[in-house]
Motif scaffolding. Structure first.
Motif, PDB file in Angstrom:
ATOM      1  N   LEU A   1       0.827  -1.193   0.000  1.00 22.77           N
ATOM      2  CA  LEU A   1       0.000   0.000   0.000  1.00 22.77           C
ATOM      3  C   LEU A   1       0.870   1.253   0.000  1.00 22.77           C
ATOM      4  N   THR A   2       0.391   2.281  -0.661  1.00 21.93           N
ATOM      5  CA  THR A   2       1.022   3.595  -0.547  1.00 21.93           C
ATOM      6  C   THR A   2       0.453   4.248   0.701  1.00 21.93           C
ATOM      7  N   ALA A   3       1.323   4.507   1.662  1.00 18.99           N
ATOM      8  CA  ALA A   3       0.854   4.894   2.994  1.00 18.99           C
ATOM      9  C   ALA A   3       1.287   6.304   3.367  1.00 18.99           C
ATOM     10  N   ARG A   4       0.458   6.931   4.178  1.00 21.47           N
ATOM     11  CA  ARG A   4       0.813   8.223   4.769  1.00 21.47           C
ATOM     12  C   ARG A   4       0.174   8.301   6.151  1.00 21.47           C
ATOM     13  N   LEU A   5       0.760   9.139   6.984  1.00 24.23           N
ATOM     14  CA  LEU A   5       0.254   9.349   8.334  1.00 24.23           C
ATOM     15  C   LEU A   5      -0.409  10.715   8.410  1.00 24.23           C
ATOM     16  N   GLU A   6      -1.587  10.775   9.003  1.00 19.78           N
ATOM     17  CA  GLU A   6      -2.256  12.046   9.246  1.00 19.78           C
ATOM     18  C   GLU A   6      -2.498  12.173  10.748  1.00 19.78           C
TER      19      GLU A   6
END
Length: 269
Positions: free
Chosen positions: A249-254
């Motif tokens: 998965l292409t992941a990011r943190l918010e």
């Protein structure tokens, strides 16, 4: 030892607001005034009021005393032994809606009371909503909370609980997984430790066992452009993002500083 709270000598007279506040404050309730207002509004008779106050004074979470928790403007029914939704999880819902405002298929995995699924259903345009949990008590609770939206709740272990027809169709996969490390469960507030199921709290040695399993299985269930959202802690966030990446998965943190909430969002590459 006498009770901290009792009804007036006249059974038809309601105790004063001040007496309710005093009983709650003596029991250590930080927001005694606010809680008193809610309890007074819920009680239909002086006897019922006394019972509600005594349950709260004895340490039962306010939401279980009332039978509901407020979540994103909704009254979510809660029951003994079911995880109570936290306000910080509203950030997960907000991020899901921002990523997929036109979502047609929503799944609330590790659903507990079904609060996330109910909030998403209320904000979207008649989505198909499913919820799943390994705990039958949680599923019963979620089924009631999703009934108005036509949602379905399923019992089982993560993706094993879902209908096979959902494969490749999920636009929003929200999973409020347990993420407390096993060794830290004993450090949780008594309200959680004593009144919520261990399966909804304990995330394994580092708190990420269930998160890793969800991330690994998600790509086969997400629709093109669909997203997986999982709540985690600040300390665990880097490892959680890595678990998403390893799953493809292409992941990011918010992050929400206001709610002290950390949500990892992943989409299929």
């Amino acid at each position: 030892m006498p009770p901290l709270f009792s009804t007036p000598s006249s059974s038809s007279a309601f105790p004063s607001r001040d007496s309710v506040v005093a009983a709650l404050r003596a029991a250590g309730c930080v927001f005694a005034e606010d809680e008193a207002e809610l309890i007074l509004a819920a009680a239909r008779t002086p006897g019922e009021l006394a019972a509600l106050v005594e349950r709260r004074v004895a340490g039962l979470p306010l939401e279980l005393v009332l039978g509901w928790a407020e979540f994103r403007g909704l009254r979510i029914a809660v029951a003994p032994g079911v995880f109570v939704p936290r306000r910080r999880t509203e950030f997960l819902v907000e991020r899901a809606l921002a990523h997929a405002p036109g979502a047609g298929v929503v799944v609330d995995l590790c659903c507990g009371s079904g609060a996330v699924g109910a909030a998403l259903a209320a904000a979207l345009d008649r989505p198909e909503v499913h919820a799943a949990d390994v705990d039958p008590a949680a599923v019963r609770c979620a089924r009631g909370n999703l009934s108005a939206a036509g949602g379905r709740a399923h019992t089982g272990d993560l993706f094993d609980a879902l209908p096979a027809a959902l494969r490749g169709r999920i636009d929003i996969l929200a999973a409020n997984v347990p993420y407390v490390p096993t060794g830290e469960v004993a450090l949780l507030p008594a309200e959680a430790r004593e009144h919520e199921p261990l399966v909804a709290l304990d995330g394994g040695a580092d708190g990420l066992d269930v998160l890793r399993r969800v991330a690994a299985g998600a790509p086969g269930w997400l629709a093109p452009g669909g997203c997986l959202l999982v709540e985690t802690s600040e300390r665990q966030a880097p490892a959680a993002v890595d678990a998403f990446t390893r799953a493809g998965l292409t992941a990011r943190l918010e992050v929400s500083d206001e709610l002290y909430a950390h949500v990892v969002i992943g989409v299929v590459r």
